[in-house]
Design a protein around this motif. Structure first.
Motif, PDB file in Angstrom:
ATOM      1  N   ALA A  21       0.832  -1.207   0.000  1.00 35.67           N
ATOM      2  CA  ALA A  21       0.000   0.000   0.000  1.00 35.67           C
ATOM      3  C   ALA A  21       0.867   1.258   0.000  1.00 35.67           C
ATOM      4  CB  ALA A  21      -0.916   0.012   1.217  1.00 35.67           C
ATOM      5  N   ASP A  22       0.320   2.350  -0.526  1.00 33.63           N
ATOM      6  CA  ASP A  22       0.999   3.650  -0.509  1.00 33.63           C
ATOM      7  C   ASP A  22       0.510   4.421   0.703  1.00 33.63           C
ATOM      8  OD1 ASP A  22       2.187   6.066  -0.889  1.00 33.63           O
ATOM      9  OD2 ASP A  22       1.273   6.493  -2.842  1.00 33.63           O
ATOM     10  N   LEU A  23       1.364   4.493   1.735  1.00 30.33           N
ATOM     11  CA  LEU A  23       1.028   5.173   2.986  1.00 30.33           C
ATOM     12  C   LEU A  23       1.857   6.441   3.162  1.00 30.33           C
ATOM     13  CD1 LEU A  23       0.992   1.899   5.095  1.00 30.33           C
ATOM     14  CD2 LEU A  23      -1.018   3.279   4.578  1.00 30.33           C
ATOM     15  N   THR A  24       2.262   7.039   2.069  1.00 29.46           N
ATOM     16  CA  THR A  24       3.083   8.247   2.131  1.00 29.46           C
ATOM     17  C   THR A  24       2.374   9.335   2.926  1.00 29.46           C
ATOM     18  OG1 THR A  24       4.016   7.723  -0.036  1.00 29.46           O
ATOM     19  CG2 THR A  24       4.304   9.970   0.765  1.00 29.46           C
ATOM     20  N   GLU A  25       3.018   9.816   3.974  1.00 27.95           N
ATOM     21  CA  GLU A  25       2.521  10.894   4.829  1.00 27.95           C
ATOM     22  C   GLU A  25       1.167  10.569   5.459  1.00 27.95           C
ATOM     23  OE1 GLU A  25       2.726  14.730   2.995  1.00 27.95           O
ATOM     24  OE2 GLU A  25       4.751  14.419   2.245  1.00 27.95           O
ATOM     25  N   ALA A  26       0.850   9.295   5.589  1.00 24.59           N
ATOM     26  CA  ALA A  26      -0.371   8.913   6.298  1.00 24.59           C
ATOM     27  C   ALA A  26      -0.178   9.153   7.796  1.00 24.59           C
ATOM     28  CB  ALA A  26      -0.721   7.455   6.031  1.00 24.59           C
ATOM     29  N   GLU A  27      -1.280   9.274   8.507  1.00 21.77           N
ATOM     30  CA  GLU A  27      -1.248   9.612   9.934  1.00 21.77           C
ATOM     31  C   GLU A  27      -1.772   8.427  10.755  1.00 21.77           C
ATOM     32  OE1 GLU A  27      -0.362  11.387  13.147  1.00 21.77           O
ATOM     33  OE2 GLU A  27      -0.332  12.769  11.452  1.00 21.77           O
ATOM     34  N   THR A  65       4.333  -5.228   4.948  1.00 24.73           N
ATOM     35  CA  THR A  65       5.317  -5.734   3.989  1.00 24.73           C
ATOM     36  C   THR A  65       5.162  -5.041   2.642  1.00 24.73           C
ATOM     37  OG1 THR A  65       5.248  -7.906   5.065  1.00 24.73           O
ATOM     38  CG2 THR A  65       6.234  -7.777   2.866  1.00 24.73           C
ATOM     39  N   GLY A  66       6.242  -4.413   2.184  1.00 25.21           N
ATOM     40  CA  GLY A  66       6.232  -3.753   0.883  1.00 25.21           C
ATOM     41  C   GLY A  66       5.489  -2.436   0.840  1.00 25.21           C
ATOM     42  N   ALA A  67       4.925  -1.993   1.968  1.00 21.19           N
ATOM     43  CA  ALA A  67       4.192  -0.723   1.997  1.00 21.19           C
ATOM     44  C   ALA A  67       5.160   0.462   1.980  1.00 21.19           C
ATOM     45  CB  ALA A  67       3.309  -0.646   3.233  1.00 21.19           C
ATOM     46  N   THR A  68       4.766   1.554   1.348  1.00 22.24           N
ATOM     47  CA  THR A  68       5.564   2.777   1.329  1.00 22.24           C
ATOM     48  C   THR A  68       5.116   3.656   2.494  1.00 22.24           C
ATOM     49  OG1 THR A  68       5.767   2.682  -1.074  1.00 22.24           O
ATOM     50  CG2 THR A  68       6.222   4.793  -0.013  1.00 22.24           C
ATOM     51  N   VAL A  69       6.015   3.885   3.458  1.00 17.88           N
ATOM     52  CA  VAL A  69       5.673   4.638   4.665  1.00 17.88           C
ATOM     53  C   VAL A  69       6.485   5.931   4.763  1.00 17.88           C
ATOM     54  CG1 VAL A  69       4.933   2.594   5.938  1.00 17.88           C
ATOM     55  CG2 VAL A  69       7.332   3.286   6.021  1.00 17.88           C
ATOM     56  N   GLU A  70       6.936   6.438   3.631  1.00 11.20           N
ATOM     57  CA  GLU A  70       7.732   7.666   3.620  1.00 11.20           C
ATOM     58  C   GLU A  70       6.942   8.820   4.238  1.00 11.20           C
ATOM     59  OE1 GLU A  70      10.977   9.925   3.259  1.00 11.20           O
ATOM     60  OE2 GLU A  70      10.913   7.842   2.540  1.00 11.20           O
ATOM     61  N   GLY A  71       7.481   9.385   5.331  1.00 10.41           N
ATOM     62  CA  GLY A  71       6.849  10.525   5.982  1.00 10.41           C
ATOM     63  C   GLY A  71       5.612  10.183   6.788  1.00 10.41           C
ATOM     64  N   ALA A  72       5.229   8.914   6.862  1.00 11.14           N
ATOM     65  CA  ALA A  72       4.047   8.526   7.648  1.00 11.14           C
ATOM     66  C   ALA A  72       4.351   8.677   9.137  1.00 11.14           C
ATOM     67  CB  ALA A  72       3.644   7.090   7.334  1.00 11.14           C
ATOM     68  N   SER A  73       3.364   9.113   9.897  1.00  6.97           N
ATOM     69  CA  SER A  73       3.563   9.347  11.322  1.00  6.97           C
ATOM     70  C   SER A  73       2.996   8.192  12.146  1.00  6.97           C
ATOM     71  CB  SER A  73       2.883  10.652  11.749  1.00  6.97           C
ATOM     72  OG  SER A  73       2.948  10.811  13.160  1.00  6.97           O
ATOM     73  N   PHE A  74       3.832   7.628  13.027  1.00  9.30           N
ATOM     74  CA  PHE A  74       3.417   6.545  13.905  1.00  9.30           C
ATOM     75  C   PHE A  74       3.569   6.976  15.363  1.00  9.30           C
ATOM     76  CE2 PHE A  74       4.296   4.497   9.920  1.00  9.30           C
ATOM     77  CZ  PHE A  74       3.363   3.472   9.840  1.00  9.30           C
ATOM     78  N   THR A  75       3.368   8.250  15.633  1.00  9.03           N
ATOM     79  CA  THR A  75       3.528   8.779  16.981  1.00  9.03           C
ATOM     80  C   THR A  75       2.551   8.109  17.941  1.00  9.03           C
ATOM     81  OG1 THR A  75       4.190  10.923  16.079  1.00  9.03           O
ATOM     82  CG2 THR A  75       3.502  10.871  18.392  1.00  9.03           C
ATOM     83  N   MET A  76       3.081   7.525  18.996  1.00 13.25           N
ATOM     84  CA  MET A  76       2.299   6.863  20.044  1.00 13.25           C
ATOM     85  C   MET A  76       1.422   5.742  19.500  1.00 13.25           C
ATOM     86  SD  MET A  76       1.288   9.827  22.809  1.00 13.25           S
ATOM     87  CE  MET A  76       0.443  10.912  21.667  1.00 13.25           C
TER      88      MET A  76
END
Length: 414
Positions: free
Chosen positions: A214-220, A232-243
């Motif tokens: 999945a494309d999770l670019t800049e997802a929150e 697996t294989g997901a794009t997490v560039e800039g995605a926020s995983f705070t807390m």
């Protein structure tokens, strides 16, 4: 009285019964129906009214019952379908742009390719519905329920999906870019290859969800529950995983932010020095004898075991403390959001009341007006007593009820 069968005969009877059940065309018990049969829905072809291709936007009346109706290719743009029972209805390629489907029942409905752009699906029930390729761009679907539904390839760009139920739903290749799925319930949902760029999954329950490719670019994903989720294989560039709880980004691509920095394994190195009490000649009546063959001394083993036990305790305490802190922060965040929602509902009521006064139209006797006021009071009282996240879900439901009532009222008086 019947005598029990001898063992060989009993085995033979059991085998014959099993074979008969397995024969092609044998009647299957409903309790053991196949998944495909179980999800086939409540209707048979031609059971409901035939309304294929009809245009209801020019004043034509809908029948009293739309249950199992065939509305393939029908035009229903802007229609008021509040609380309508469309269970098992066929709405394939139908146009429902800006339709009001608040609290409508669309369980097992066929909505493949349907156009629901800017439609209101607040609190609608779409259990097991087929929405493959459907268009829900800019749709309002707060608290709608899609458990076990198939939204593969659906377009949900900028859709409002607050507190939507997607448990075990299929969203393979769906486009949720810039949507707002806050506090989403999507356990075991399949988002494989979905477009989720800038999607807001704040406080969402995504346990055991699949985001493969999945494309999770800049997802929150702030304060989301991610135990067992597959990235697996997901794009997490800039995605926020705070807390976010239990985020495991193994196999993901890109540089996310806010990923918890707790250790994931015990220390691999041992202490470089030992306390004096464990060193030979450091006191005591007798110096411990070295084990035969140059083995490790008992004192060293005790030190190693103690160090490992201490490390485990510290890590466990740290994880527990961080989770408690995250829960407290999540509750505080949700309280602020709920307070803002209740305040906005009150402001909407005040504005509409002012419009009634200057136009000479009174809304005080209207059922929906009273329902909006009651919902506002219920939201305020529940918020004042809220101490758990579950209490805030009740606040959100009351706010949604109030807004739906106001929408229906506006539609009648304007």
């Amino acid at each position: 009285m019947r005598r029990p069968l001898p063992a060989p005969a009993a085995v033979l009877v059991t085998t014959l019964v099993t074979a008969c059940v397995a024969l092609p065309g044998a009647a299957a018990s409903p309790a053991h129906a196949s998944p495909a049969h179980a999800s086939a829905g409540p209707c048979r072809p031609g059971e409901g009214p035939n309304l294929r291709g009809r245009d209801f936007t020019k004043g034509a009346s809908l029948p009293d019952s739309l249950r199992c109706a065939d509305l393939t290719g029908a035009k229903l743009d802007g229609l008021d379908l509040v609380q309508e029972d469309l269970t098992g209805a066929v709405l394939r390629d139908a146009s429902l742009k800006e339709a009001n489907l608040t609290q409508a029942v669309l369980k097992y409905a066929d909505l493949r390719g349907a156009n629901l752009r800017e439609a209101d699906l607040g609190q609608a029930h779409l259990d097991h519905a087929d929405l493959r390729g459907a268009v829900l761009v800019d749709a309002e679907a707060g608290q709608a329920e899609f458990p076990h539904a198939d939204l593969s390839g659906a377009k949900l760009n900028r859709a409002v999906l607050t507190q939507v139920e997607f448990t075990d739903a299929k969203l393979v290749g769906a486009d949720l870019s810039e949507s707002t799925p806050g506090q989403l319930k999507a356990r075991k949902a399949d988002f494989t290859r979905a477009k989720l760029r800038e999607a807001a999954f704040t406080q969402a329950n995504l346990r055991n969800a699949v985001f493969a490719g999945a494309d999770l670019t800049e997802a929150e994903f702030t304060m989301a529950e991610l135990g067992g989720a597959d990235f697996t294989g997901a794009t997490v560039e800039g995605a926020s995983f705070t807390m976010a709880d239990d985020a495991d980004l193994t196999g993901a691509r890109g540089a996310p932010t806010g990923v918890a920095g707790l250790p994931t394994s015990l220390p691999t190195s041992l202490p470089t020095s030992l306390p004096e009490a464990f060193l030979p000649g450091s006191g005591g009546d007798e110096e411990p004898a070295a084990p035969a063959g140059g083995g490790i001394s008992t004192g060293l083993v005790l030190v190693v075991v103690s160090a490992v036990g201490l490390a485990v305790t510290v890590v466990a305490w740290g994880v527990s403390a961080q989770r408690r802190s995250r829960r407290a922060a999540r509750l505080a965040f949700m309280l602020r959001g709920a307070e803002e929602d209740v305040t906005r509902l009150g402001e909407e009521i005040d504005r509409l009341d002012y419009e009634f006064q200057i136009s000479g139209r009174a809304g005080s006797g209207d059922h929906d007006w009273r329902r909006a006021l009651d919902a506002y009071e219920a939201a305020k009282n529940t918020l004042a007593a809220a101490g758990r996240e579950q209490d805030l879900h009740a606040v959100a439901r009351a706010v949604q009820d109030g807004r739906s009532a106001l929408d229906r009222l506006r539609g009648r008086v304007r």
